[in-house]
Write an enzyme that holds these catalytic residues in place. Structure first.
Site, PDB file in Angstrom:
ATOM      1  N   TRP A  96       0.869  -1.186   0.000  1.00 57.98           N
ATOM      2  CA  TRP A  96       0.000   0.000   0.000  1.00 57.98           C
ATOM      3  C   TRP A  96       0.907   1.238   0.000  1.00 57.98           C
ATOM      4  O   TRP A  96       1.827   1.308   0.826  1.00 57.98           O
ATOM      5  CB  TRP A  96      -0.890  -0.014   1.241  1.00 57.98           C
ATOM      6  N   ASP A 111       1.576  -8.641  -1.648  1.00 58.51           N
ATOM      7  CA  ASP A 111       0.163  -8.271  -1.595  1.00 58.51           C
ATOM      8  C   ASP A 111      -0.052  -6.890  -2.214  1.00 58.51           C
ATOM      9  O   ASP A 111       0.606  -5.926  -1.840  1.00 58.51           O
ATOM     10  CB  ASP A 111      -0.289  -8.222  -0.124  1.00 58.51           C
ATOM     11  N   TYR A 120      -4.783   0.312  -4.733  1.00 57.14           N
ATOM     12  CA  TYR A 120      -3.571   0.997  -4.274  1.00 57.14           C
ATOM     13  C   TYR A 120      -2.999   1.894  -5.366  1.00 57.14           C
ATOM     14  O   TYR A 120      -2.513   1.428  -6.391  1.00 57.14           O
ATOM     15  CB  TYR A 120      -2.504  -0.010  -3.803  1.00 57.14           C
ATOM     16  N   TYR A 132      -2.978  -7.816   8.042  1.00 61.72           N
ATOM     17  CA  TYR A 132      -2.485  -6.542   7.507  1.00 61.72           C
ATOM     18  C   TYR A 132      -2.236  -5.556   8.642  1.00 61.72           C
ATOM     19  O   TYR A 132      -2.700  -5.759   9.763  1.00 61.72           O
ATOM     20  CB  TYR A 132      -3.398  -6.000   6.405  1.00 61.72           C
ATOM     21  N   SER A 192       1.717   3.965  14.326  1.00 62.58           N
ATOM     22  CA  SER A 192       0.806   5.125  14.308  1.00 62.58           C
ATOM     23  C   SER A 192      -0.652   4.737  14.595  1.00 62.58           C
ATOM     24  O   SER A 192      -1.462   5.601  14.939  1.00 62.58           O
ATOM     25  CB  SER A 192       0.914   5.876  12.983  1.00 62.58           C
TER      26      SER A 192
END
Ligand SMILES: NC(=O)c1ccc[n+]([C@@H]2O[C@H](COP(=O)([O-])OP(=O)(O)OC[C@H]3O[C@@H](n4cnc5c(N)ncnc54)[C@H](OP(=O)(O)O)[C@@H]3O)[C@@H](O)[C@H]2O)c1
Length: 288
Positions: free
Chosen positions: A26, A54, A59, A197, A205
């Site tokens: 991502w 992945d 994305y 994930y 974060s």
């Protein structure tokens, strides 16, 4: 080849063995000036056994798939490629087109795994039919889902060919353990591993205080690893979970690959349970 991989260890619902740690993408491919570094990082990960990559049509609107396609050129047969279809493309009229677009961007003739990215308004039965047609056509080798909670998984697997689903990709990290209440046990019972994930809580974060937590730091130091590596080792501890951290440098990728060989002790796990308790009741599935 994949079964002999040095990080091999998690068995999918159809018997395929994949590495315990793969690579997420991502935001990879978004910035053209990072292209060569990101390609090298992904290739370095494959070299070190993290040969599951992945991605998703979502994305960067295909930019991630384009970059993965470049990275795996010349090593396609060594890589287990996962992509995802948007829920609004997961009906019979659009799923083939979406898959064809992903294949073109990835410069390949088949996906090793195709996931429904999350549940939308298209009925599961239609998505299953679309996925099965893609399998018959050889465009995908197997299919699964993402962001489905236990009730959704039960509904899906009650449908015709719903049990062909090989995995469910969901958010899971030390600071977000909701799936341990019922989804993880249910999937273990059904021999369907979780693909985790955000295993690094997006570098901490997503959960304040996770990376710098004294217990995390103490256990990491004792194993002579960093807190991120500890988080990965914790995530894959059962052998029924695949973690797919995203890393954009060879340094991070190398650290992440090494996490597969960290052996956490019962005492480590007890201490982490005390610092970050398991859920004692049902909590809604965490998502980003
Ligand atoms: N199915 C879904 O709905 C869904 C949702 C979210 C994510 N995903 C997939 O899961 C993958 C992972 O999730 P994510 O990317 O959101 O978060 P993540 O993997 O938890 O965290 C990525 C962050 O951790 C940093 N990092 C990686 N390795 C590190 C290391 N060894 N030391 C320090 N920092 C490190 C990365 O920095 P650098 O980039 O600077 O290395 C990046 O900032 C995604 O890339 C995507 O493929 C799926």
């Amino acid at each position: 080849m994949i079964a002999n991989n040095k990080l091999a260890g998690v068995t999918l619902g159809d018997g395929t063995i994949i590495p315990r740690i793969g690579q997420g993408t991502w935001f990879i491919g978004d910035n053209p000036s990072n292209k060569s570094t990101e390609i090298r990082a992904l290739q370095c990960g494959v070299e070190q056994g993290m040969n599951l990559i992945d991605t998703a049509e979502m994305y960067g609107d295909g930019k991630s798939e384009l970059l993965v396609g470049e990275a795996i050129k010349g090593m396609r047969d060594r890589v287990f490629v996962v992509s995802k279809v948007y829920p609004h493309h997961a009906g019979l009229n659009l799923i083939v087109q979406s898959c064809d677009n992903s294949l073109r961007r990835l410069q390949t003739d088949r996906l090793d795994l195709y996931l429904l990215h999350w549940r939308g308004s298209v009925p599961f039965s239609e998505t299953i039919e679309g996925m099965e047609k893609l399998v018959e056509a050889g465009k995908i080798l197997r299919w699964g889902v993402s962001n489905l909670d236990t009730a959704d998984m039960k509904e899906l697997t009650r449908l015709t060919k719903g049990t062909h689903c090989v995995t469910n990709q969901v958010l899971y990290h030390l600071g977000s353990r909701g799936i341990e209440y019922d989804l993880l046990p249910w999937q273990e019972e059904h021999a369907m591993p979780i693909m985790a994930y955000c295993p690094l809580a997006q570098a901490g974060s997503l959960r304040n205080g996770l990376i710098g937590h004294p217990t995390v730091k103490e256990i990491a130091e004792r194993h002579q690893v960093n807190p991120f590596q500890l988080l990965l080792a914790w995530c894959i501890r059962s052998g029924n979970v695949i973690a797919i951290p995203k890393a954009s440098s060879e340094v991070h990728v190398t650290q992440n690959a090494k996490a597969a060989s960290i052996q956490l002790t019962e005492e480590d796990l007890r201490k982490l349970d005390t610092a970050f308790p398991k859920p004692t009741r049902k909590v809604p599935l965490d998502i980003v």
